[in-house]
Design a protein around this motif. Sequence first.
Motif, short mmCIF file in Angstrom:
data_model
loop_
_atom_site.label_atom_id
_atom_site.label_comp_id
_atom_site.label_asym_id
_atom_site.label_seq_id
_atom_site.Cartn_x
_atom_site.Cartn_y
_atom_site.Cartn_z
N ALA A 208 83.16 207.59 86.56
CA ALA A 208 82.53 209.04 86.07
C ALA A 208 81.78 208.85 84.96
O ALA A 208 81.07 209.68 84.62
N PHE A 209 81.70 207.83 84.18
CA PHE A 209 81.04 207.23 83.06
C PHE A 209 81.36 208.51 81.90
O PHE A 209 80.42 208.97 81.31
N THR A 210 82.86 208.70 81.75
CA THR A 210 83.32 209.82 80.89
C THR A 210 82.84 209.40 79.47
O THR A 210 82.38 210.16 78.66
N THR A 211 82.77 207.86 78.99
CA THR A 211 82.44 207.70 77.84
C THR A 211 81.46 206.46 77.99
O THR A 211 82.02 205.30 78.06
N ALA A 212 80.32 206.83 78.08
CA ALA A 212 79.13 205.66 78.26
C ALA A 212 78.93 204.65 77.13
O ALA A 212 78.93 205.55 76.06
N VAL A 213 78.69 203.57 77.24
CA VAL A 213 78.46 202.63 76.15
C VAL A 213 77.25 201.99 76.49
O VAL A 213 77.11 201.44 77.79
N THR A 214 76.25 201.99 75.62
CA THR A 214 74.92 201.26 75.93
C THR A 214 74.97 199.89 75.68
O THR A 214 75.46 199.53 74.43
N LEU A 215 74.84 198.93 76.70
CA LEU A 215 74.90 197.39 76.25
C LEU A 215 73.62 196.88 75.85
O LEU A 215 73.31 196.19 75.21
N GLY A 216 72.49 197.60 76.34
CA GLY A 216 71.03 197.09 75.89
C GLY A 216 70.09 197.95 76.42
O GLY A 216 70.39 198.89 77.31
#
Length: 117
Positions: free
Chosen positions: A61-69
Amino acid sequence: MVYDGENTFYWNKDLKGTTTGTSDVVHTGAGDAGNPLILYVTAPAASSDLTIELQTASDEAFTTAVTLGTYTLKKGDGLKTKVPYGDLGYMRIKYTGAAALTAGTLTAALVFDADIA
């Protein structure tokens, strides 16, 4: 190059009439491989430059999304880059056009075998 349907974010997605979009979620499994995957993106005939954001999360659900790039895909160009370390188990990409898109298709996937310097 070999595409795996389970590692594909977009396959020839029509960009006409869009300015932004979020891909399907790819389940990669938590952790980083010793031989990293390659993010391969192509948008032939796109009517503007695209910003591609690779995100990861620990749940689908991408509750807490982190950007890798975050990458700029120049109009008519392609992108081949190693996936940065930090995979939390699920990945997706977001694209944003520099202007409203009037043409082009988008293909984006994780691959093992793109020639990259």
